[in-house]
Write an enzyme that holds these catalytic residues in place. Sequence first.
Site, PDB file in Angstrom:
ATOM      1  N   ASP A  89     -11.130   2.513   3.539  1.00  0.00           N
ATOM      2  CA  ASP A  89     -11.380   1.070   3.415  1.00  0.00           C
ATOM      3  C   ASP A  89     -12.859   0.798   3.135  1.00  0.00           C
ATOM      4  O   ASP A  89     -13.215  -0.295   2.682  1.00  0.00           O
ATOM      5  CB  ASP A  89     -11.012   0.359   4.727  1.00  0.00           C
ATOM      6  N   LYS A 124       0.845  -1.210   0.000  1.00  0.00           N
ATOM      7  CA  LYS A 124       0.000   0.000   0.000  1.00  0.00           C
ATOM      8  C   LYS A 124       0.875   1.253   0.000  1.00  0.00           C
ATOM      9  O   LYS A 124       0.612   2.209  -0.727  1.00  0.00           O
ATOM     10  CB  LYS A 124      -0.955  -0.011   1.208  1.00  0.00           C
ATOM     11  N   GLN A 173      -4.863  -1.769   9.461  1.00  0.00           N
ATOM     12  CA  GLN A 173      -4.751  -3.080   8.830  1.00  0.00           C
ATOM     13  C   GLN A 173      -5.323  -4.167   9.746  1.00  0.00           C
ATOM     14  O   GLN A 173      -5.005  -4.222  10.935  1.00  0.00           O
ATOM     15  CB  GLN A 173      -3.277  -3.377   8.487  1.00  0.00           C
TER      16      GLN A 173
HETATM   17  N1  GUN Z   1      -6.953  -7.075   5.875  1.00  0.00           N
HETATM   18  C1  GUN Z   1      -7.235  -7.791   4.762  1.00  0.00           C
HETATM   19  N2  GUN Z   1      -7.764  -6.995   3.817  1.00  0.00           N
HETATM   20  C2  GUN Z   1      -7.814  -5.750   4.341  1.00  0.00           C
HETATM   21  C3  GUN Z   1      -8.244  -4.496   3.832  1.00  0.00           C
HETATM   22  O1  GUN Z   1      -8.726  -4.352   2.704  1.00  0.00           O
HETATM   23  N3  GUN Z   1      -8.113  -3.442   4.689  1.00  0.00           N
HETATM   24  C4  GUN Z   1      -7.624  -3.565   5.929  1.00  0.00           C
HETATM   25  N4  GUN Z   1      -7.559  -2.468   6.698  1.00  0.00           N
HETATM   26  N5  GUN Z   1      -7.211  -4.725   6.434  1.00  0.00           N
HETATM   27  C5  GUN Z   1      -7.301  -5.806   5.631  1.00  0.00           C
END
Ligand code: GUN
Length: 293
Positions: A119, A52, A96
Amino acid sequence: MELIDGKATAAAIKQEIAAEVAQILANGGKQPHLAAILVGHDGGSETYVANKVKACAECNFKSTLIRFESDVTEEELLAKIEELNNDPDVDGFIVQLPLPKHISEQKVTEAIDYRKDVDGFHPINVGRMNIGLPCYISATPNGILDLLARYNIETRGKKCVVLGRSNIVGKPMANLMMQKAYPGDCTVTVCHSHTANIKEECRQADIIIAALGQPNFVTADMVKPGAVIIDVGTTRVPDATKKSGFRLNGDVKFDEVAPLCSYITPVPGGVGPMTICSLMKNTLLAGKKAIYK
Ligand code: GUN
């Protein structure tokens, strides 16, 4: 059969975003800024967050990574979220997941200001998506919509089977595929662990979106010739031939299913790269205050 190239599509979208950000900066605008909170050192989460941060650089965004050890208290984490909610330079941020057991993911998700929830996990964004209002749509379903649109795949009036009912993929995906829009306008069936005749349901489908997390679940006998197959599975399976010691395995038995389809996403290189790309799209929207003021 045509392979849906998520890697190339994501690269093209990131380039478009970077060009738009360059234009914003040339006009004296603000550089979009994404912050990410990472708790602990889970291998998968480390990789996702690193990707990211890398994608932010590719898009001309500012990014900030905030790390906590896995013994951080819920209170400390919530205090950081409050700080980011109130930081005018941060346009959007993510925490996350998964989080350590002693921290409530629901509490954390709801503590994030929905206007910065890139998100799309906050109940306000989920609710707005459900009734078709402007909002941040969660990354994986949004990436799949982009793939369907970029490949001009017909969805109107088609029968779509979604395998899996998770809050971040199955449920939003089913909702989006039934909305009065393109991509959408499908007749949607959601199958899960208690579905009575899953093979028969799949055999009826024009589009199958597999998000169960069960490697090789979708086999040739479940696929109607000419169907579109979207594979969301990314299970890590041990593989001594790989430097990392593992490979990613999709939910679809690719070798036997691919020859039957009109379109199929590979794993890796299909849905995966689009997911981070969707987060970048939401961050650009946040930077532009395009959805919420
Ligand atoms: N863990 C797995 N996929 C995601 C996501 O799209 N966002 C976040 N914050 N955590 C994750």
